[in-house]
Design a protein around this motif. Structure first.
Motif, PDB file in Angstrom:
ATOM      1  N   VAL A 289      10.406  -5.541  -5.073  1.00 45.64           N
ATOM      2  CA  VAL A 289       9.161  -5.467  -4.309  1.00 45.64           C
ATOM      3  C   VAL A 289       9.108  -6.675  -3.389  1.00 45.64           C
ATOM      4  O   VAL A 289       9.083  -7.825  -3.850  1.00 45.64           O
ATOM      5  CB  VAL A 289       7.938  -5.441  -5.238  1.00 45.64           C
ATOM      6  CG1 VAL A 289       6.651  -5.447  -4.424  1.00 45.64           C
ATOM      7  CG2 VAL A 289       7.969  -4.209  -6.135  1.00 45.64           C
ATOM      8  N   GLU A 293       5.379  -5.802   0.839  1.00 42.47           N
ATOM      9  CA  GLU A 293       4.971  -4.662   0.027  1.00 42.47           C
ATOM     10  C   GLU A 293       3.911  -5.068  -0.982  1.00 42.47           C
ATOM     11  O   GLU A 293       2.954  -4.321  -1.244  1.00 42.47           O
ATOM     12  CB  GLU A 293       6.189  -4.070  -0.680  1.00 42.47           C
ATOM     13  CG  GLU A 293       5.874  -2.816  -1.482  1.00 42.47           C
ATOM     14  CD  GLU A 293       7.101  -2.231  -2.140  1.00 42.47           C
ATOM     15  OE1 GLU A 293       6.934  -1.359  -3.016  1.00 42.47           O
ATOM     16  OE2 GLU A 293       8.227  -2.634  -1.772  1.00 42.47           O
ATOM     17  N   ALA A 294       4.066  -6.258  -1.576  1.00 38.57           N
ATOM     18  CA  ALA A 294       3.046  -6.741  -2.513  1.00 38.57           C
ATOM     19  C   ALA A 294       1.708  -6.937  -1.811  1.00 38.57           C
ATOM     20  O   ALA A 294       0.640  -6.617  -2.369  1.00 38.57           O
ATOM     21  CB  ALA A 294       3.521  -8.054  -3.149  1.00 38.57           C
ATOM     22  N   TYR A 297       0.063  -3.635  -1.354  1.00 38.15           N
ATOM     23  CA  TYR A 297      -0.614  -3.181  -2.572  1.00 38.15           C
ATOM     24  C   TYR A 297      -2.002  -3.819  -2.688  1.00 38.15           C
ATOM     25  O   TYR A 297      -2.969  -3.166  -3.089  1.00 38.15           O
ATOM     26  CB  TYR A 297       0.222  -3.539  -3.805  1.00 38.15           C
ATOM     27  CG  TYR A 297       1.528  -2.781  -3.915  1.00 38.15           C
ATOM     28  CD1 TYR A 297       1.651  -1.504  -3.384  1.00 38.15           C
ATOM     29  CD2 TYR A 297       2.628  -3.343  -4.552  1.00 38.15           C
ATOM     30  CE1 TYR A 297       2.837  -0.802  -3.480  1.00 38.15           C
ATOM     31  CE2 TYR A 297       3.824  -2.652  -4.659  1.00 38.15           C
ATOM     32  CZ  TYR A 297       3.927  -1.383  -4.118  1.00 38.15           C
ATOM     33  OH  TYR A 297       5.106  -0.690  -4.212  1.00 38.15           O
ATOM     34  N   ALA A 301      -5.472  -1.779  -2.805  1.00 36.00           N
ATOM     35  CA  ALA A 301      -6.432  -1.980  -3.899  1.00 36.00           C
ATOM     36  C   ALA A 301      -7.789  -2.427  -3.365  1.00 36.00           C
ATOM     37  O   ALA A 301      -8.841  -1.964  -3.828  1.00 36.00           O
ATOM     38  CB  ALA A 301      -5.873  -3.008  -4.890  1.00 36.00           C
ATOM     39  N   GLY A 336      -1.935   6.107  -0.908  1.00 39.30           N
ATOM     40  CA  GLY A 336      -1.509   4.785  -1.340  1.00 39.30           C
ATOM     41  C   GLY A 336      -1.267   4.716  -2.833  1.00 39.30           C
ATOM     42  O   GLY A 336      -0.299   4.092  -3.292  1.00 39.30           O
ATOM     43  N   CYS A 340       2.329   3.891  -4.745  1.00 32.43           N
ATOM     44  CA  CYS A 340       2.472   2.832  -5.743  1.00 32.43           C
ATOM     45  C   CYS A 340       3.042   3.379  -7.050  1.00 32.43           C
ATOM     46  O   CYS A 340       3.925   2.753  -7.668  1.00 32.43           O
ATOM     47  CB  CYS A 340       1.126   2.160  -6.001  1.00 32.43           C
ATOM     48  SG  CYS A 340       0.458   1.277  -4.576  1.00 32.43           S
ATOM     49  N   ARG A 343       6.767   4.172  -6.637  1.00 35.78           N
ATOM     50  CA  ARG A 343       7.562   2.941  -6.553  1.00 35.78           C
ATOM     51  C   ARG A 343       7.747   2.334  -7.946  1.00 35.78           C
ATOM     52  O   ARG A 343       8.845   1.861  -8.290  1.00 35.78           O
ATOM     53  CB  ARG A 343       6.879   1.941  -5.633  1.00 35.78           C
ATOM     54  CG  ARG A 343       7.069   2.228  -4.177  1.00 35.78           C
ATOM     55  CD  ARG A 343       8.476   1.932  -3.723  1.00 35.78           C
ATOM     56  NE  ARG A 343       8.759   0.502  -3.698  1.00 35.78           N
ATOM     57  CZ  ARG A 343       9.964  -0.023  -3.472  1.00 35.78           C
ATOM     58  NH1 ARG A 343      11.001   0.779  -3.299  1.00 35.78           N
ATOM     59  NH2 ARG A 343      10.140  -1.333  -3.450  1.00 35.78           N
TER      60      ARG A 343
END
Length: 507
Positions: A289, A293-294, A297, A301, A336, A340, A343
């Motif tokens: 990751v 990409e983090a 996320y 969120a 989304g 997640c 992944r």
């Protein structure tokens, strides 16, 4: 033989008892009392403009005067607008076309006239006060005694579902002397509007006549500019209450909830969201990751949490879904979350299956652009042109989805016939793609493959399919969408012209 004369309002006001409204009455009781008066006062169909004339408004004047001078119930506007939604529902199955629609207009007219006689502070209280959830059980002893005195039997478990009197729907609004509806039915109706303000009920009940009036538009514009706020602080113990903005006492961070500023922050947020989205898609990683990409996320969120907050603040699902972007935002969150999840599964799976899952995850993320790219241009809805076009597209989409059901039914019938006529020449998937291509204009492909299905029935059935789709259905769909566009545009432009106020924020 001379034509029958048009119905006219009576020369003198009808002798109708004005309902006595008490501070202890709940919303259901308010709606029930007001419904009896409106039904007796409005007996012929009229337009909203005719209700504003001196002669037509004569039967509503006693009610307006009573509410203005003697009524202090904070939910009176809520009840009138909820009653408008009730009459709109009755209009669909009414034996007297236009009468219940006129009664709905009368509810909007009375609510408007009531607000027009209030001060700005009182207008804020009556228009933005939210209906609180009612208690599961309430003491209706006085109501039962009053019904028994009037010769109306109280509603019990053994009561008939339908009275002998002329009653309808929740409140028995076919006549004043019809049987009173049960409290359970009334509570079921008013529960639809709990946690909503009168302004939100007007949006849900499609009360466009009420929303376009000058006192209401002034409140909407004040909310938009942040002159009226609901929060003084952003603490845990903060209470939502409409009030005029006070720069000295209000928390600076509360300005983040002002719609005008919130729209700008939202656009910047989606711009950053789109940048992270492109970075993640262009630098695919199958082993770990990445930092981008983090951060994506975290963005997803945060957006999901914000949507949950908006859904909670809306109070009702009907109000949350009234806007165009509600379903759009939920689609962004859903795509989304699926990305997640894929992944996580792909990175924790070993072997060749891992690569396939990771590729599928990025394919799912590619679908995010369908919703994210148009969403960043939501700021354009404030422009008068796009503010008119977007509601038109919304109504056209509804009509298209309804029309699509007929297309699917015909398509399934022809698909079954052609698959059986093909006798193994074409598989069902191949045949479905051929018919889809024919539907969208590739008639030549359909005629070429028709003789290969069946030399006797293939060509004539294909000819019928082409005639139905390319000529009849497509032409009907274009005409339907054109009429829908013209109708919605006329309504929006007429409302703006008659109100004299910009309505892009309420469109």
């Amino acid at each position: 033989m001379s034509p029958s004369p048009m119905p006219r309002w009576p020369a003198s006001p009808i002798d109708i008892d004005v309902p006595q409204i008490d501070e202890t009455n709940d919303v259901g009781e308010l709606v029930r009392k007001l419904s009896f008066y409106i039904v007796e006062a409005i007996t012929f169909p009229h337009s909203f403009e005719e209700l504003r004339t001196a002669v037509s408004a004569r039967t509503l004047t006693p009610l307006i005067l009573y509410l203005t001078e003697s009524c202090h119930h904070r939910a009176i506007v809520h009840a009138l607008l909820a009653l408008k939604a009730h009459f709109a529902a009755l209009e669909e199955s009414s034996d007297e076309p236009g009468v219940n629609e006129t009664r709905g207009y009368a509810c909007e007219y009375v609510a408007w006239q009531f607000l027009a006689n209030l001060t700005e502070r009182d207008t804020i209280d009556f228009l933005l006060h939210e209906i609180q959830p009612s208690a599961p059980t309430r003491n209706r002893g006085p109501d039962i005694e009053r019904e028994q005195e009037n010769g109306i039997a109280p509603v019990t478990e053994r009561s008939a579902l339908l009275d002998d009197g002329r009653t309808s729907s929740y409140f028995g609004t076919d006549g004043v002397h019809g049987g009173m509806a049960s409290s359970g039915q009334s509570d079921e109706f008013t529960a639809q509007f709990e946690n909503l303000s009168a302004l939100e009920i007007a949006a849900v009940s499609d009360s466009k006549k009420f929303l376009r009036q000058r006192p209401v538009q002034k409140i909407i514009d004040s909310l938009w500019r942040g002159e009226i706020v609901f929060w003084d602080t952003l603490g845990v113990n903060s209470v939502k209450e409409p009030k005029l903005y006070n720069r000295r006492r209000a928390d600076l961070f509360c300005r983040l909830r002002v719609p005008r500023y919130l729209k700008i922050y939202e656009t910047l947020y989606f711009a950053m969201f789109l940048v992270l989205y492109y970075v993640v898609l262009t630098h695919r990683s199958s082993s770990r990751v990445t930092s981008a990409e983090a951060l994506l996320y975290v963005w997803i969120a945060g957006f999901a949490y914000d949507e949950f907050g908006e859904f909670h603040d809306a109070g009702q699902v009907s109000f949350y879904t009234a806007g165009l972007w509600g379903a759009w935002d939920l689609s962004i969150v859903l795509v989304g979350i699926v990305f997640c999840a894929l992944r996580i599964v792909g990175l924790t799976t070993l072997g060749e299956a891992s690569r396939g899952i990771l590729d599928l995850a990025y394919d799912v993320l590619g679908l995010e652009a369908l919703f994210l790219v148009p969403r960043i241009f939501g700021l354009l809805s404030l422009n008068p042109y796009f503010g008119t076009l977007i509601p038109c597209l919304k109504e056209m989409t509804k009509d298209f989805v309804k029309f699509l059901s007929l297309v699917v039914i015909l398509y399934l019938g022809f698909l079954t016939t052609f698959v059986l006529l093909a006798r193994g020449t074409y598989t069902p998937s191949e045949m479905s793609w051929i018919l889809i291509k024919v539907f969208f204009g590739s008639s030549y492909l359909g005629f070429v493959s028709a003789s290969m299905k069946s030399p006797y029935f293939g060509p004539p059935v294909m000819l019928i399919f082409v005639a139905l789709t390319n000529i009849l259905l497509i032409t009907s769909l274009v005409s339907l969408l054109s009429n829908s566009l013209s109708k919605v545009c006329r309504i929006i432009l007429r409302n703006r012209h008659m109100s004299g106020w910009p309505s892009t924020k309420t469109a």
